[in-house]
Design a protein around this motif. Structure first.
Motif, PDB file in Angstrom:
ATOM      1  N   ALA A  88      -7.477   2.014  12.164  1.00  0.00           N
ATOM      2  CA  ALA A  88      -7.479   2.556  10.994  1.00  0.00           C
ATOM      3  C   ALA A  88      -5.264   2.178  10.767  1.00  0.00           C
ATOM      4  CB  ALA A  88      -7.052   4.313  11.591  1.00  0.00           C
ATOM      5  N   HIS A  89      -5.354   2.413   9.517  1.00  0.00           N
ATOM      6  CA  HIS A  89      -4.050   2.290   9.567  1.00  0.00           C
ATOM      7  C   HIS A  89      -3.276   3.099   8.341  1.00  0.00           C
ATOM      8  CE1 HIS A  89      -0.151   0.727   8.652  1.00  0.00           C
ATOM      9  NE2 HIS A  89       0.130   0.273   7.234  1.00  0.00           N
ATOM     10  N   GLY A  90      -2.363   4.506   8.765  1.00  0.00           N
ATOM     11  CA  GLY A  90      -1.605   4.521   7.441  1.00  0.00           C
ATOM     12  C   GLY A  90      -1.189   6.011   8.318  1.00  0.00           C
ATOM     13  N   ASP A  91      -0.937   6.680   7.283  1.00  0.00           N
ATOM     14  CA  ASP A  91      -0.489   8.093   8.380  1.00  0.00           C
ATOM     15  C   ASP A  91      -1.625   9.855   8.400  1.00  0.00           C
ATOM     16  OD1 ASP A  91      -0.007  11.031   8.169  1.00  0.00           O
ATOM     17  OD2 ASP A  91       1.637  11.495   6.927  1.00  0.00           O
TER      18      ASP A  91
ATOM     19  N   ALA B  52       1.848  -0.680   0.789  1.00  0.00           N
ATOM     20  CA  ALA B  52       1.664   0.973   0.360  1.00  0.00           C
ATOM     21  C   ALA B  52       2.585   1.742   0.869  1.00  0.00           C
ATOM     22  CB  ALA B  52       0.350   1.264  -0.241  1.00  0.00           C
ATOM     23  N   VAL B  53       1.349   1.758   2.423  1.00  0.00           N
ATOM     24  CA  VAL B  53       2.143   2.865   2.965  1.00  0.00           C
ATOM     25  C   VAL B  53       4.395   2.822   3.497  1.00  0.00           C
ATOM     26  CG1 VAL B  53       2.381   4.121   5.103  1.00  0.00           C
ATOM     27  CG2 VAL B  53       0.644   3.173   4.078  1.00  0.00           C
ATOM     28  N   TYR B  54       5.228   1.553   3.202  1.00  0.00           N
ATOM     29  CA  TYR B  54       5.959   1.341   3.791  1.00  0.00           C
ATOM     30  C   TYR B  54       6.610   1.905   1.968  1.00  0.00           C
ATOM     31  CZ  TYR B  54      10.665  -0.916   4.912  1.00  0.00           C
ATOM     32  OH  TYR B  54      11.321  -0.722   4.473  1.00  0.00           O
ATOM     33  N   GLN B  55       5.897   1.815   1.188  1.00  0.00           N
ATOM     34  CA  GLN B  55       6.750   2.486  -0.214  1.00  0.00           C
ATOM     35  C   GLN B  55       6.339   4.005  -0.279  1.00  0.00           C
ATOM     36  OE1 GLN B  55       4.820  -0.198  -3.367  1.00  0.00           O
ATOM     37  NE2 GLN B  55       5.892  -2.004  -2.432  1.00  0.00           N
TER      38      GLN B  55
END
Length: 264
Positions: A161-164, A214-217
């Motif tokens: 998984a990736h993201g918060d 996208a997550v970094y942004q």
């Protein structure tokens, strides 16, 4: 009632109609042979072939091909001992092998996707089916809890998984198999206003890298990767159940392979 291999094949392809160009062919065996038993599997590994022999089945229906190539290209495997041993086993055993890939993906809904959604118990949340993906609207849940649900329902020990992981998600695109590449997946985030994409497999430098940026942004996006087999095996199990209803007189076995990767 006697049922031969060609009869089973015709039943499998009839919902779609005959395709002109397809990898779905009888790779081994005689179509006129009477079926004594069927083994259904995602991948026709050597283990699966031996399981079919041991169970007295003479037909294997597999989603993927036997020789590590989507288009059955074996030119590079000439004189390879792994290829030769597996080929000899299929030839000497008398096992028939039918690949069931393209037709199954052209079922309405996609037969592989139907099995995956049923196993995840997400049928009430389906918004719309498309050729390569399905949109779902689930009650809001965190990425980590969705991942745990997926693992428990599929009987697998890990996903990626990736993201918060604490981010609440509701609108999801589900893509089974090798459909996680950027060309398929990336336009869906904005077009379908997605929180999360879940797919089987895809190039790691495409969709995962998009989600990283996208997550970094600080955009509300996440990704869960199941694995190719893990995303498509439920469809083959569903197929086994359907064929059991169609041919109750024939022993039909769904055989699940062991996971191919270990986390170390």
């Amino acid at each position: 009632m006697r049922v031969n291999i060609q009869t089973v094949i015709e039943a499998l392809i009839s919902p779609v109609g005959r395709l002109e160009n397809t990898v779905d062919t009888l790779k081994f065996g005689n179509p006129d042979t009477e079926v004594t038993g069927i083994v259904i599997a995602f991948m026709p590994t050597q283990f699966i072939i031996e399981q079919a022999i041991g169970r007295g089945a003479n037909l294997i229906i597999a989603h993927e091909g036997p020789f590590f190539s989507h288009h059955d290209n074996t030119a590079t495997l000439k004189d390879d001992p792994v290829y030769e041993e597996k080929r000899r086993l299929l030839e000497t055993s008398g096992i028939a092998l039918f690949r069931f890939h393209d037709y199954m993906h052209r079922y309405t809904p996609d037969g592989v996707m139907e099995g995956l959604i049923q196993t995840l118990n997400w049928m009430p949340y389906v918004q719309e089916h498309h050729a390569a993906y399905t949109i779902l609207q689930i009650p809001f849940e965190t990425v980590i809890n969705i991942a745990e649900h997926v693992k428990n329902r599929l009987g697998i020990t890990f996903v990626r998984a990736h993201g918060d992981l604490g981010m609440a998600c509701s609108r999801i695109a589900l893509l089974a198999g090798y459909r996680g590449g950027g060309q398929n997946a990336l336009p869906l985030f904005e077009r379908e206003q997605l929180d999360l994409i879940i797919y089987g497999e895809g190039p790691e430098w495409e969709t995962p890298e998009y989600v990283r940026d996208a997550v970094y942004q600080r955009r509300h996006k996440a990704l869960i990767v199941l694995g190719h087999a893990e995303s498509e095996e439920p469809g083959m199990e569903l197929l086994a159940n359907k064929l059991t209803s169609m041919y109750p007189e024939i022993p039909i076995h769904y055989v699940k392979e062991r996971p191919i990767f270990q986390v170390i």
